[in-house]
Design a protein around this motif. Structure first.
Motif, PDB file in Angstrom:
ATOM      1  N   ILE A 116      46.242  39.973  50.351  1.00 23.51           N
ATOM      2  CA  ILE A 116      47.046  40.846  49.866  1.00 23.51           C
ATOM      3  C   ILE A 116      48.177  41.035  50.826  1.00 23.51           C
ATOM      4  CG2 ILE A 116      47.542  43.329  48.975  1.00 23.51           C
ATOM      5  CD1 ILE A 116      44.047  42.069  49.302  1.00 23.51           C
ATOM      6  N   PHE A 135      39.487  43.349  44.307  1.00 23.96           N
ATOM      7  CA  PHE A 135      39.932  42.063  45.079  1.00 23.96           C
ATOM      8  C   PHE A 135      38.570  41.530  45.584  1.00 23.96           C
ATOM      9  CE2 PHE A 135      43.271  45.170  46.782  1.00 23.96           C
ATOM     10  CZ  PHE A 135      44.312  44.501  45.918  1.00 23.96           C
ATOM     11  N   TYR A 195      48.315  38.434  46.135  1.00 28.15           N
ATOM     12  CA  TYR A 195      48.930  40.032  45.611  1.00 28.15           C
ATOM     13  C   TYR A 195      50.158  40.251  46.482  1.00 28.15           C
ATOM     14  CZ  TYR A 195      44.686  40.295  42.728  1.00 28.15           C
ATOM     15  OH  TYR A 195      43.916  40.044  41.531  1.00 28.15           O
ATOM     16  N   ALA A 236      46.942  48.821  44.642  1.00 28.83           N
ATOM     17  CA  ALA A 236      46.478  48.306  45.858  1.00 28.83           C
ATOM     18  C   ALA A 236      45.071  49.097  46.490  1.00 28.83           C
ATOM     19  CB  ALA A 236      47.315  47.801  46.830  1.00 28.83           C
TER      20      ALA A 236
END
Length: 243
Positions: A167, A44, A192, A231
């Motif tokens: 996210i 990320f 995401y 994640a």
């Protein structure tokens, strides 16, 4: 971007009738991530934010279901994991809330009144399973429509902190998740969605609608749908977070 008639129909069904208490990882089948689980390069970066959307008292309506329990556990585990990072990335929670007992943001003819007009002040509070850590810099924003940034400072915060990646987790997939994905994508954020961490409240929409949102509609933007394990692994390869 113009949606097909079939996609618009799915969106209408999902938004006007809250779905059954079905999570999105292996319920009814395993959602296929847009990034293969064999890809161990996902990151990320350093300027990312975690958005925990509408994880409010309405979660209680699914807490005693198998899918609801899995959703709560996955989402709470993710939030706790984020708080355990050093330093923790920016976490923003949204909640549906209105001004005063008259709910001035809702007009008598507002379509959204049918969706959220019955939400009580108690139901608008963050559900106890999901911890807000204000000392870590967590932010809680009130909103009065589906989009997480409606009538609040979400976009200002993201811009001020130089965020380029978000996210998403939240309730519901057809509501706050879908609306926020589209809006932030249009604002040039990399988006995401964690499949494990999104769910609908009870209703009667066919399970295929959920699958279509996560496997069909969101990836066509394109935005990415990933698992909570992906994640977490990406966070380990990211950062340290800057904001």
């Amino acid at each position: 971007m113009r949606l097909s008639k079939s996609m618009l129909t799915l969106l209408f069904l999902a938004s006007t009738s809250l779905a059954q208490s079905i999570g999105y990882t292996c319920n009814p089948h395993c959602i296929t991530p847009t990034i293969p689980t064999t890809n161990h390069n996902l990151t990320f970066g350093t300027h990312y934010a975690v958005l925990n959307l509408d994880l409010i008292g309405l979660v209680a309506s699914i807490a005693n279901t198998t899918a609801g329990s899995a959703f709560i556990n996955s989402t709470a585990t993710w939030i706790d994991f984020i708080h355990a990072q050093h330093p923790p990335p920016l976490s923003i929670f949204s909640r549906v809330a209105f001004s005063g007992t008259r709910k001035a943001e809702l007009g008598p003819n507002s379509p959204f009144t049918k969706v959220a007009g019955s939400v009580t002040p108690a139901e608008s509070q963050i559900y106890p399973a999901f911890k807000v850590d204000e000392k870590a810099g967590d932010v809680v924003l009130d909103k009065s429509r589906y989009y997480a940034g409606w009538g609040n400072s979400l976009e200002t915060i993201l811009h001020a902190q130089g965020i380029d990646t978000v996210i998403l987790s939240g309730l519901t997939t057809s509501g706050v998740i879908l609306n926020t994905v589209y809006t932030l994508y249009n604002l040039d954020y990399k988006v995401y969605v964690i499949a494990n961490n999104t769910i609908q409240t009870p209703g009667n929409v066919a399970p295929e609608v959920y699958t279509s949102i996560l496997e069909g509609i969101i990836p066509t933007l394109p935005a990415d749908v990933i698992t909570v394990e992906q994640a977490m692994d990406a966070v380990k390869r990211s950062g340290p977070a800057v904001y």
